[in-house]
Scaffold this active site. Sequence first.
Site, PDB file in Angstrom:
ATOM      1  CE  LYS A 228      -3.227   2.579   3.004  1.00 26.34           C
ATOM      2  NZ  LYS A 228      -3.949   2.801   3.843  1.00 26.34           N
ATOM      3  CG  ASP A 233      -5.696   8.217   3.923  1.00 28.08           C
ATOM      4  OD1 ASP A 233      -6.418   8.729   3.837  1.00 28.08           O
ATOM      5  OD2 ASP A 233      -5.830   7.041   4.854  1.00 28.08           O
ATOM      6  CE  LYS A 240      -6.798   9.084   7.587  1.00 29.24           C
ATOM      7  NZ  LYS A 240      -7.725   8.097   8.558  1.00 29.24           N
ATOM      8  CG  ASP A 251      -1.888   5.591   4.897  1.00 29.69           C
ATOM      9  OD1 ASP A 251      -1.914   4.740   5.530  1.00 29.69           O
ATOM     10  OD2 ASP A 251      -3.077   5.952   4.249  1.00 29.69           O
ATOM     11  CG  ASP A 310     -10.005   7.841   6.365  1.00 33.37           C
ATOM     12  OD1 ASP A 310      -8.976   7.726   5.588  1.00 33.37           O
ATOM     13  OD2 ASP A 310     -10.160   8.097   7.366  1.00 33.37           O
ATOM     14  CD  GLU A 312      -6.720   5.459   2.099  1.00 30.90           C
ATOM     15  OE1 GLU A 312      -7.769   5.584   2.909  1.00 30.90           O
ATOM     16  OE2 GLU A 312      -5.531   5.093   2.667  1.00 30.90           O
ATOM     17  NE  ARG A 314     -10.697  -1.175   4.052  1.00 28.43           N
ATOM     18  CZ  ARG A 314     -11.377  -1.502   5.042  1.00 28.43           C
ATOM     19  NH1 ARG A 314     -12.504  -2.107   5.240  1.00 28.43           N
ATOM     20  NH2 ARG A 314     -10.923  -0.826   6.196  1.00 28.43           N
TER      21      ARG A 314
END
Length: 460
Positions: A228, A233, A240, A251, A310, A312, A314
């Site tokens: 990932k 993010d 967030k 991230d 959020d 994102e 996966r």
Amino acid sequence: MSSIFETAPSAAAIPIIFATKSSWPAIRDALPAPARQFAQANGYAAKPGASLVLPSAEGEIAQVLFGLEDDTARYRDPFRAGSLPGLLPAGTYRFANAPHDARLAALGFALGSYRFTRYRKGEAPEVKLVPPDGVDAAELTRMAEAATLARDLVNTPSNDMGPVELEAAARELAERHGAQFKSIVGDELTQQNFPLIHAVGMASPRAPRLIELNWGDAAHPKVTLVGKGVCFDTGGLDLKPSSGMLLMKKDMGGAANVLALAQMVMDAGLKLRLRVLIAAVENAVAGNAFRPLDVFPSRKGITVEIGNTDAEGRLILADALALADEEKPDLLIDMGTLTGAARVALGPDLPPFYTQDDKLAADIARCAMAEHDPLWRMPLWAPYDAWLDSKVATINNAPSGGFAGSITCALFLQRFVEHAKSWLHLDIFAWTPSAKPGRPEGGECQGARALYKLLSERYG
Ligand code: BES
Ligand code: MN
Ligand code: ZN
């Protein structure tokens, strides 16, 4: 990169004497009188982590005392010696006696000498260590350098570590090891059927991409690593709060750790065919951002409803895993900083891993302990799979309720893996919130060393 380990013979290396509360009296009594006097005047009692530099009669550094947990302690930190580089004056050192595990102590020492120096030079400790007898210094150097790579990538702020820069780091690694390299960028992702990577990344002026590295003999077992790489993010339109966004430069920690693992594998020349896939995006906010309750197709063919922008990580991993799965790899591993729920369950230092392969799970747990790179198995709990149901699409990316968030994320990813002989998923944190021995505060290499050990056992 210059190694922390001193491999030239060095008679002048300063001895580090390890002592525990119970071994201290005998060690003290064997010291030369002035040194014994000096230790006593300092009230030295060999408390775990306490160090004392002992002078010679000429005022040179004669030796160093360092306290460890007693053999009977409930927990003995194998990396205890990892705080030494931050305590010692510049110089070359050696272990005068054996700490509880000399190899891990030396590794902790090497890992503990890391500092992030990109924007402020001259902070790294100038210490070297003569590797303890019987320890494979090349192997420890390989591990320390991989940790440095992962930490530097994570620590670099997002303005200097976007999808372009992450791609450059992967390309550089590929070139250094003669690996093949390619990258699918921007709208090309749509043409080549990666709708989810495109959907997450399209709101950023820094184009999303799928980075690919291939290395090794095609006849060897196929091991594929998927990372990932969310270079920042914000949460997207499900923005967030600032407290939750603060650390989100990290991230791309899954990508960083996948690259660290790939570096160790290639450097050691393991007998496997390595494929690395990194989905690199920025989860940004703009008029063209993907929205809550949008529905997208996926590479696998199933449709995905966006319960939360959020969730994102996966989404981008789903398309990368689907591609990886198509060639039926022998072992498919993905790593990512996927859920806050993993931290709630196990804290920052103990990432959960998921697999249906019990033999693999046992091997990983053992390797994680052996390398002091802890990982803990959590279940792909089938009864919770129904929580992924959507009213309009095949699945939803963020089940309502929020129970068992790390498990439902793993179950989501499992929907995109069908043909791989074995699949392993790590939900890592990639960050050390406050410094511990061998683990300076900041970006962290998590899981890569344990997985390297596993791969060297299987394909060494
Ligand atoms: N990158 C975050 C997860 C994260 C947050 C990891 C903080 C480590 C520290 C991920 O993209 C995310 O935002 N996950 C959401 C999922 C939720 C919306 C279903 C989360 O964990 O809250
Ligand atoms: Mn997120
Ligand atoms: Zn994320």
